[in-house]
Design an enzyme around this catalytic site. Structure first.
Site, PDB file in Angstrom:
ATOM      1  N   HIS A  92      -4.264   4.040  -1.973  1.00 12.10           N
ATOM      2  CA  HIS A  92      -3.698   4.652  -0.779  1.00 12.10           C
ATOM      3  C   HIS A  92      -4.682   4.430   0.363  1.00 12.10           C
ATOM      4  O   HIS A  92      -5.426   5.327   0.744  1.00 12.10           O
ATOM      5  CB  HIS A  92      -3.415   6.132  -1.025  1.00 12.10           C
ATOM      6  CG  HIS A  92      -2.591   6.368  -2.266  1.00 12.10           C
ATOM      7  ND1 HIS A  92      -2.645   7.515  -3.008  1.00 12.10           N
ATOM      8  CD2 HIS A  92      -1.688   5.573  -2.897  1.00 12.10           C
ATOM      9  CE1 HIS A  92      -1.814   7.423  -4.039  1.00 12.10           C
ATOM     10  NE2 HIS A  92      -1.231   6.246  -3.987  1.00 12.10           N
TER      11      HIS A  92
HETATM   12  C1  FAD Z   1      -1.947   2.219  -9.665  1.00  7.86           C
HETATM   13  C2  FAD Z   1      -1.204   2.631  -8.419  1.00  7.86           C
HETATM   14  C3  FAD Z   1      -0.586   3.863  -8.344  1.00  7.86           C
HETATM   15  C4  FAD Z   1       0.096   4.238  -7.196  1.00  7.86           C
HETATM   16  N1  FAD Z   1       0.735   5.431  -7.187  1.00  7.86           N
HETATM   17  C5  FAD Z   1       1.410   5.831  -6.097  1.00  7.86           C
HETATM   18  C6  FAD Z   1       2.098   7.062  -6.105  1.00  7.86           C
HETATM   19  O1  FAD Z   1       2.121   7.763  -7.113  1.00  7.86           O
HETATM   20  N2  FAD Z   1       2.739   7.436  -4.968  1.00  7.86           N
HETATM   21  C7  FAD Z   1       2.714   6.684  -3.834  1.00  7.86           C
HETATM   22  O2  FAD Z   1       3.260   7.118  -2.828  1.00  7.86           O
HETATM   23  N3  FAD Z   1       2.090   5.482  -3.819  1.00  7.86           N
HETATM   24  C8  FAD Z   1       1.441   5.042  -4.920  1.00  7.86           C
HETATM   25  N4  FAD Z   1       0.804   3.833  -4.916  1.00  7.86           N
HETATM   26  C9  FAD Z   1       0.813   3.046  -3.667  1.00  7.86           C
HETATM   27  C10 FAD Z   1       2.114   2.265  -3.494  1.00  7.86           C
HETATM   28  O3  FAD Z   1       2.265   1.373  -4.553  1.00  7.86           O
HETATM   29  C11 FAD Z   1       2.092   1.540  -2.151  1.00  7.86           C
HETATM   30  O4  FAD Z   1       1.997   2.506  -1.121  1.00  7.86           O
HETATM   31  C12 FAD Z   1       3.346   0.722  -1.885  1.00  7.86           C
HETATM   32  O5  FAD Z   1       3.633  -0.141  -2.941  1.00  7.86           O
HETATM   33  C13 FAD Z   1       3.150  -0.070  -0.604  1.00  7.86           C
HETATM   34  O6  FAD Z   1       4.277  -0.882  -0.352  1.00  7.86           O
HETATM   35  P1  FAD Z   1       4.119  -2.152   0.592  1.00  7.86           P
HETATM   36  O7  FAD Z   1       5.438  -2.830   0.624  1.00  7.86           O
HETATM   37  O8  FAD Z   1       3.507  -1.724   1.868  1.00  7.86           O
HETATM   38  O9  FAD Z   1       3.025  -3.072  -0.124  1.00  7.86           O
HETATM   39  P2  FAD Z   1       3.103  -3.819  -1.567  1.00  7.86           P
HETATM   40  O10 FAD Z   1       3.970  -3.066  -2.496  1.00  7.86           O
HETATM   41  O11 FAD Z   1       1.708  -4.060  -1.967  1.00  7.86           O
HETATM   42  O12 FAD Z   1       3.795  -5.185  -1.218  1.00  7.86           O
HETATM   43  C14 FAD Z   1       3.151  -6.173  -0.445  1.00  7.86           C
HETATM   44  C15 FAD Z   1       3.512  -7.543  -0.984  1.00  7.86           C
HETATM   45  O13 FAD Z   1       3.017  -8.516  -0.069  1.00  7.86           O
HETATM   46  C16 FAD Z   1       2.517  -9.607  -0.795  1.00  7.86           C
HETATM   47  N5  FAD Z   1       1.553 -10.323   0.052  1.00  7.86           N
HETATM   48  C17 FAD Z   1       0.326  -9.898   0.439  1.00  7.86           C
HETATM   49  N6  FAD Z   1      -0.266 -10.838   1.204  1.00  7.86           N
HETATM   50  C18 FAD Z   1       0.609 -11.873   1.303  1.00  7.86           C
HETATM   51  C19 FAD Z   1       0.562 -13.135   1.960  1.00  7.86           C
HETATM   52  N7  FAD Z   1      -0.514 -13.517   2.677  1.00  7.86           N
HETATM   53  N8  FAD Z   1       1.631 -13.955   1.853  1.00  7.86           N
HETATM   54  C20 FAD Z   1       2.730 -13.594   1.124  1.00  7.86           C
HETATM   55  N9  FAD Z   1       2.811 -12.408   0.473  1.00  7.86           N
HETATM   56  C21 FAD Z   1       1.770 -11.547   0.574  1.00  7.86           C
HETATM   57  C22 FAD Z   1       1.895  -8.996  -2.035  1.00  7.86           C
HETATM   58  O14 FAD Z   1       1.781  -9.933  -3.082  1.00  7.86           O
HETATM   59  C23 FAD Z   1       2.868  -7.847  -2.338  1.00  7.86           C
HETATM   60  O15 FAD Z   1       3.867  -8.236  -3.246  1.00  7.86           O
HETATM   61  C24 FAD Z   1       0.138   3.387  -6.062  1.00  7.86           C
HETATM   62  C25 FAD Z   1      -0.478   2.134  -6.146  1.00  7.86           C
HETATM   63  C26 FAD Z   1      -1.129   1.756  -7.314  1.00  7.86           C
HETATM   64  C27 FAD Z   1      -1.757   0.417  -7.397  1.00  7.86           C
END
Ligand code: FAD
Length: 589
Positions: free
Chosen positions: A518
């Site tokens: 986070h």
């Molecule tokens: C172990 C763990 C437990 C968690 N538990 C919780 C929880 O209980 N509650 C909660 O609210 N949140 C939790 N989180 C956090 C939550 O997973 C994230 O807040 C959420 O997934 C963020 O979504 P996002 O779309 O912003 O990013 P992401 O889900 O990370 O997606 C971003 C994507 O962009 C891709 N990417 C990155 N750079 C590039 C690039 N240069 N070119 C192309 N693609 C790229 C990545 O490969 C990824 O697939 C947890 C995370 C982890 C790791």
């Protein structure tokens, strides 16, 4: 470089935010949408079963640090070094992103998190603010976001109990939460023994325990889009793994089935974006225009994907990194305070105390987000007048399911045993299933020195500078942890633990101990361009056809996990794009 035909929208990242944005735009327009995801499609792996070594220890789902590391230093006097094995945080890679292996805890931020600066000053005066803080209000309030929180809970499918339904306080829910327009779509998940013991104990101590909201199903659930998921089986493989039966909400089981049906959307995997190309317009602050993005495809070829609209949805770290690499916006200079890009890096505070109980806890059973929490020491719920810190967090007893490789070996410190030998082995076996963790999740106050920029020394596999974090705990976090630690030890003893291991305390930020994934800030939102990178619609202040979505836009961390707020903001941005931007491109006022 190969140039492809232009698309209406290009989305960088195929996680929660990227897939949700694609789904929302495609539901209301005929715009052509390309999603570029650096990882691969992963769903075929899930049904074959989970393996603790592979997923928990070898981090099967995570970003590969041999290709893309992050460097870290605690302050400007240190030389940053690359993190070669992720520990404190675990960014994901592949379709579904980090949301595939998340823990599914699903709390809203408390209303005053959005106005942390002004509410603190209002109650305690300027003098109470920590030295060198960089707190600022978000420019958006809880009330504005409430309908989007409610929408996300329905779509994601959240189990829980309201504590403040339209102003009516309800026992068993979090009575300190902001008002809610709707009850959770499912009742709370079951409460295993350890969590229930915490519930009974904290209630007897005068606190207000509540069922933790979670995006894990407590019963079969069909969301408004018609996606059905079965009830959770409490198998104990949840956080750090994907779900084998789809009981845990993940981008690939909630959003991907719909995205795949939409002919206007194509997902390209193995596509690592390197730059957002743009034309600068020196005369007007909002006059720049993104032309599209360049990426390296699976074969290693560099490709230019032109687009009319660019959505950056690649998680806090890559969002900030790609803007820095692309030369978009003004990098923050901590010495002068000028510039905005990279500011207000925060990482949720998290730690636990171990309570050694008298009977087996059956900890192998559990589901992400299952458990009981108290918010009596969260945010500004309690009076900080005589305390040496501001803000706070939640204390919990979670029952998420634990595995032996990751949790074996804890014994009461009072036994004074080395971590080897026959006596330690005997005690570790005895206590393996009798150790419960009373945990804490709290707020890190944004600090002028904590920030992101480009590393001057180290490069990634593509030859680009690494993202550098300058991050350390400050006095506010250290004192808050000390205070909470004492409360948690008290609770552990009141639960009947014959021994409690307190947390050793916060010194320097430690990249080896799992903290949480986070991480916030870097491209923060603000009402004016001198204070933030994006406006409250997450639209870039300099380039109106560029939207940056995710926790990188949070000006501060909450104690609550970020994804509900990330998704609520994504819905709001998607509505603004569909209803206003696409009809009349330009800055959204
Ligand atoms: C172990 C763990 C437990 C968690 N538990 C919780 C929880 O209980 N509650 C909660 O609210 N949140 C939790 N989180 C956090 C939550 O997973 C994230 O807040 C959420 O997934 C963020 O979504 P996002 O779309 O912003 O990013 P992401 O889900 O990370 O997606 C971003 C994507 O962009 C891709 N990417 C990155 N750079 C590039 C690039 N240069 N070119 C192309 N693609 C790229 C990545 O490969 C990824 O697939 C947890 C995370 C982890 C790791």
């Amino acid at each position: 470089m190969k140039t492809l035909p232009s698309t209406d929208v290009v989305i960088i990242g195929g996680g929660w935010t990227g897939l949700l944005m694609a789904k929302e735009i495609s539901a209301h327009t005929s715009a052509s949408i390309v999603i570029l995801e650096r990882g691969r499609s992963r769903m075929a792996d899930y049904s074959s079963g989970m393996d603790e070594l592979d997923y928990f220890v070898r981090l099967h789902m995570m970003q590969d640090p041999s290709r893309e590391a992050i460097s870290l230093r605690h302050n400007d006097n240190e030389r940053a070094l690359p993190i070669r094995q992720f520990g404190a945080f675990l960014p994901g890679e592949g379709v579904g992103g980090t949301g595939e292996h998340w823990g599914a805890v699903y709390p809203r931020l408390l209303p005053d998190c959005f106005e942390m600066y002004s509410k603190t000053v209002e109650r305690y005066g300027e003098k109470k603010l920590p030295a060198d803080h960089s707190m600022q209000d978000w420019g958006i309030t809880y009330d504005e976001l409430e309908p989007y929180y409610a929408r996300s809970e329905q779509e994601v499918g959240v189990s829980g109990k309201a504590g403040n339904l339209k102003g009516k306080k309800i026992e068993g829910g979090n009575i300190f939460e902001g008002w809610r327009s709707t009850e959770y779509p499912m009742p709370p998940t079951i409460t295993p023994y350890f969590s229930d013991l915490f519930r009974v104990t904290t209630k007897s101590l005068g606190y207000h325990p509540y069922y933790n909201p979670t995006a894990v199903t407590s019963e079969e659930y069909t969301n408004p889009e018609g996606i059905t998921r079965p009830a959770c089986a409490f198998c104990g493989f949840c956080e750090r793994t994907p779900c084998m039966i789809n009981a845990k909400a993940q981008p690939t089981n909630v959003l991907l089935p719909i995205v795949r049906q939409r002919k206007s959307i194509s997902i390209r995997t193995g596509a690592t974006v390197r730059r957002i190309l743009h034309d600068k317009n020196g005369k007007s602050p909002n006059g720049g225009k993104a032309r599209g993005v360049t990426y390296v495809d699976e074969s290693g070829e560099e490709v230019f994907q032109p687009a009319d609209l660019v959505v950056l949805a690649s998680y806090t770290l890559s969002n900030t990194h790609l803007l820095l690499l692309s030369g978009i916006g003004t990098p923050y200079d901590a010495a002068t305070g000028k510039g905005t890009l990279g500011r207000n890096l925060t990482h949720q505070v998290s730690f636990g105390v171990q309570a050694f109980l008298q009977k087996p806890l059956n900890k192998f059973m559990g589901g992400g987000g299952t458990g009981i929490r108290i918010a009596d020491f969260d945010a500004d719920v309690f009076d900080h007048g005589n305390l040496p810190f501001i803000r706070g967090g939640m204390i919990a007893a979670m029952s998420v399911g634990t595995q032996p490789l990751s949790t074996f070996g804890n014994v009461p410190r009072s036994m004074k045993l080395p971590r080897w030998g026959a006596a330690w082995k005997k005690a570790a076996i005895e206590y393996f299933d009798r150790t419960g963790v009373v945990s804490f999740a709290g707020e890190q106050i944004p600090h002028k020195g904590n920030r992101f920029d480009l590393d001057p020394t180290y490069k990634n596999a593509a030859g680009d500078p690494l993202l550098r974090m300058t991050q350390n705990w400050q006095d506010n976090e250290r004192k808050m942890v000390e205070f909470m630690n004492a409360k948690m030890v008290e609770i552990g003893h009141a639960m009947g633990a014959k021994d409690v291991n307190p947390f050793p305390g916060y010194e320097n930020y430690d990249v080896t101990r799992y903290q949480s994934t986070h991480i916030q800030g870097g491209t923060i939102m603000a009402r004016t361009p001198d204070r933030g990178v994006v406006n409250t619609y997450q639209q870039h202040w300099d380039i109106s056809n560029l939207f940056v979505i995710g926790a990188s836009t949070f000006p501060n961390s909450g104690s609550s996990n970020p994804t509900p707020t990330i998704l609520a903001l994504t819905y709001r941005t998607a509505d603004a794009i569909v209803d206003r931007y696409l009809k009349q491109p330009g800055m959204l006022g």
